[in-house]
Design a protein around this motif. Structure first.
Motif, PDB file in Angstrom:
ATOM      1  N   GLY A   1      26.185  23.156  65.369  1.00 36.29           N
ATOM      2  CA  GLY A   1      26.279  24.335  66.660  1.00 36.29           C
ATOM      3  C   GLY A   1      26.593  25.747  66.189  1.00 36.29           C
ATOM      4  O   GLY A   1      27.280  25.392  65.202  1.00 36.29           O
TER       5      GLY A   1
ATOM      6  N   PRO B   1      31.584  27.710  75.116  1.00 33.49           N
ATOM      7  CA  PRO B   1      30.363  28.806  75.940  1.00 33.49           C
ATOM      8  C   PRO B   1      31.352  28.496  77.324  1.00 33.49           C
ATOM      9  O   PRO B   1      31.150  29.293  78.074  1.00 33.49           O
ATOM     10  CB  PRO B   1      29.257  27.278  76.489  1.00 33.49           C
TER      11      PRO B   1
ATOM     12  N   LEU C   1      30.996  18.634  74.276  1.00 32.89           N
ATOM     13  CA  LEU C   1      29.436  19.277  73.715  1.00 32.89           C
ATOM     14  C   LEU C   1      29.229  17.579  72.798  1.00 32.89           C
ATOM     15  O   LEU C   1      30.199  17.308  71.760  1.00 32.89           O
ATOM     16  CB  LEU C   1      29.438  20.306  72.917  1.00 32.89           C
TER      17      LEU C   1
ATOM     18  N   THR D   1      23.803  18.922  72.543  1.00 29.53           N
ATOM     19  CA  THR D   1      22.291  18.658  72.979  1.00 29.53           C
ATOM     20  C   THR D   1      22.305  19.965  74.437  1.00 29.53           C
ATOM     21  O   THR D   1      23.799  20.475  74.144  1.00 29.53           O
ATOM     22  CB  THR D   1      22.120  17.947  74.413  1.00 29.53           C
ATOM     23  N   PRO D   2      21.792  21.218  74.020  1.00 31.84           N
ATOM     24  CA  PRO D   2      21.952  22.198  75.171  1.00 31.84           C
ATOM     25  C   PRO D   2      23.011  22.359  76.199  1.00 31.84           C
ATOM     26  O   PRO D   2      22.652  21.263  77.292  1.00 31.84           O
ATOM     27  CB  PRO D   2      20.611  22.369  75.045  1.00 31.84           C
ATOM     28  N   TYR D   3      23.734  23.222  76.547  1.00 33.10           N
ATOM     29  CA  TYR D   3      24.970  23.136  77.716  1.00 33.10           C
ATOM     30  C   TYR D   3      25.415  24.546  77.544  1.00 33.10           C
ATOM     31  O   TYR D   3      25.897  24.928  77.008  1.00 33.10           O
ATOM     32  CB  TYR D   3      25.739  22.043  76.818  1.00 33.10           C
TER      33      TYR D   3
ATOM     34  N   GLY E   1      23.830  27.610  78.104  1.00 36.20           N
ATOM     35  CA  GLY E   1      23.871  29.005  76.855  1.00 36.20           C
ATOM     36  C   GLY E   1      24.049  28.485  75.385  1.00 36.20           C
ATOM     37  O   GLY E   1      23.641  28.799  74.662  1.00 36.20           O
ATOM     38  N   TRP E   2      24.959  27.597  75.456  1.00 30.97           N
ATOM     39  CA  TRP E   2      25.383  26.826  73.508  1.00 30.97           C
ATOM     40  C   TRP E   2      23.901  26.094  73.481  1.00 30.97           C
ATOM     41  O   TRP E   2      23.458  24.942  74.314  1.00 30.97           O
ATOM     42  CB  TRP E   2      26.036  25.997  73.563  1.00 30.97           C
ATOM     43  N   ALA E   3      23.626  26.750  72.452  1.00 36.81           N
ATOM     44  CA  ALA E   3      22.078  25.213  72.007  1.00 36.81           C
ATOM     45  C   ALA E   3      22.500  23.995  70.440  1.00 36.81           C
ATOM     46  O   ALA E   3      22.773  25.953  69.263  1.00 36.81           O
ATOM     47  CB  ALA E   3      20.685  26.167  72.097  1.00 36.81           C
ATOM     48  N   PRO E   4      22.133  24.083  69.775  1.00 39.66           N
ATOM     49  CA  PRO E   4      22.454  23.365  68.666  1.00 39.66           C
ATOM     50  C   PRO E   4      21.154  23.935  68.145  1.00 39.66           C
ATOM     51  O   PRO E   4      20.331  23.926  67.323  1.00 39.66           O
ATOM     52  CB  PRO E   4      21.921  21.809  68.921  1.00 39.66           C
ATOM     53  N   LEU E   5      22.195  23.454  66.198  1.00 40.14           N
ATOM     54  CA  LEU E   5      21.165  24.331  65.380  1.00 40.14           C
ATOM     55  C   LEU E   5      20.837  22.968  64.387  1.00 40.14           C
ATOM     56  O   LEU E   5      21.730  21.567  64.598  1.00 40.14           O
ATOM     57  CB  LEU E   5      22.110  25.527  64.314  1.00 40.14           C
TER      58      LEU E   5
END
Length: 393
Positions: A49, A54, A79, A82-84, A86-90
């Protein structure tokens, strides 16, 4: 090169070697100014990600991995991929040799589920090594270097002899600039590569012999007779020695052994004309040389593949991947070269080379680094001239 740069990539970028991804640290890369991190989750699979925490923006590249979680070294935020906040995986893909990350906002193309990975020898019987370098240039400058086989013996005399381009996208036999087609640029008396048993086939397109002068059959040629395994749409299915069949060929083959998103069960969407066939002798040590025939293709806009189709190490590939990093402190573009060597051989002694891989990989990387010292200078010079409107090409 223009056709190569226009091919779909699905927004996938190479970020590093699979073997460089440790259990306790992430692998970090900047792609077009975006910080990216990849690490191994609790199940051992890679996750990735953005490289910015974040919480307060800490650089995650410096953070440890604990029990599959990337733990920010500023305040301990964990982390898990998984999404957390506003941080989203790629999307991440590990092909066994290289790690890829998909960045849709950077690529701007229609995304693909997986990257365009060239066909390779089975890893269980291959020796792999990955070289990484950086140049002040753009992706197209490095791609242009790799799609210019004529420079090889002139610019790298310490590595190549008897280099001749036996087939190119523009037509049949093409000699190096300033020399007649087929004349060897070697000053050591090596002569034509035909003398070493790796010369081009005889015959001409449509002459009824089933062989084209540059190893590529025309529609009038007989099926399956291309010396470099490149068949035209009229050829019979599955007859390419190196998997280089046109869209009308049977299933399981493409121009470089990799099917694009528009491909059917077998053929490549961009046909068979976009390939360079090169007869060249690699210098091994002293006067010891190894003659081979190699085919260069560009399956996607940031990748050029060299595949050995005849001679020692048949089936081996060298993949040159380019990743735009973003500008340096002077605003100049920087591009990473991530080159994967996947070598294979049917010789019984090659099993010992695989066992000695930890010792041989540094030697392979050093040899690649010597070539790229010159080739990055080539690419940087090209960009410098292009950026100032002085490029003559």
């Amino acid at each position: 090169m223009k056709r190569a740069l226009a091919r779909p990539s699905g927004n996938w970028y190479v970020v590093g070697a699979s073997d460089d991804l440790r259990d306790d640290r992430p692998l970090a890369r900047t792609v077009q100014g975006r910080e990216v991190v990849v690490w191994r989750g609790a199940d051992g699979r890679p996750v990735g990600g953005p490289g910015v925490c974040p919480h307060l923006g800490a650089p995650l590249r410096d953070s440890p991995v604990r029990c599959g979680a990337l733990v920010c070294h500023w305040h301990g935020l964990a982390l898990h991929g998984t999404p957390y906040a506003g941080w989203a995986p790629l999307p991440v893909h590990d092909d066994g040799v290289l790690l890829w990350v998909r960045l849709d906002e950077v690529g701007g193309e229609a995304p693909l589920d997986t990257p365009v990975v060239p066909r390779r020898p089975e890893r269980s019987r291959a020796l792999t090594a990955v070289y990484v370098g950086t140049g002040v240039c753009e992706v197209e400058d490095i791609v242009a270097n790799r799609l210019d086989p004529w420079h090889g013996a002139w610019f790298h005399p310490y590595a190549f002899l008897d280099l001749r381009v036996a087939g190119s996208p523009e037509g049949p036999e093409v000699g190096p600039p300033g020399r007649s087609g087929g004349e060897s640029p070697c000053a050591s008396g090596g002569g034509s590569p035909c003398a070493s048993g790796v010369g081009p086939p005889g015959g001409s397109e449509g002459d009824g012999s089933g062989l084209s002068a540059h190893g590529t059959n025309s529609p009038a040629d007989g099926p399956g007779n291309s010396a470099n395994g490149t068949n035209s749409p009229a050829d019979g299915p599955g007859n390419s020695a190196n998997g280089m069949n046109a869209p009308a060929d049977g299933p399981g083959s493409s121009t470089d052994g990799t099917n694009g998103p528009a491909d059917g069960p077998g053929g490549s969407a961009y046909g068979t004309d976009d390939a360079f066939t090169v007869d060249v002798s690699f210098k091994v040590a002293g006067r010891l040389v190894v003659p081979v025939r190699a085919v260069f293709t560009a399956p996607e806009p940031r990748t050029v593949v060299m595949r050995i189709v005849e001679g020692e190490g048949e089936g081996s590939v060298v993949e040159t991947h380019t990743t735009p990093l973003g500008p340096d402190e002077l605003g100049r573009p920087r591009t990473a070269v991530i080159e994967a060597v996947i070598a294979a051989s049917d010789r019984p002694g090659f099993v010992f080379a695989r066992r000695a891989a930890p010792l041989l990989r540094p030697l392979v990387r050093r040899a690649a680094g010597r070539l790229w010292r010159d080739d990055l200078a080539y690419a940087e010079r090209r960009w410098q001239l292009r950026s100032t409107g002085r490029f003559p090409g």
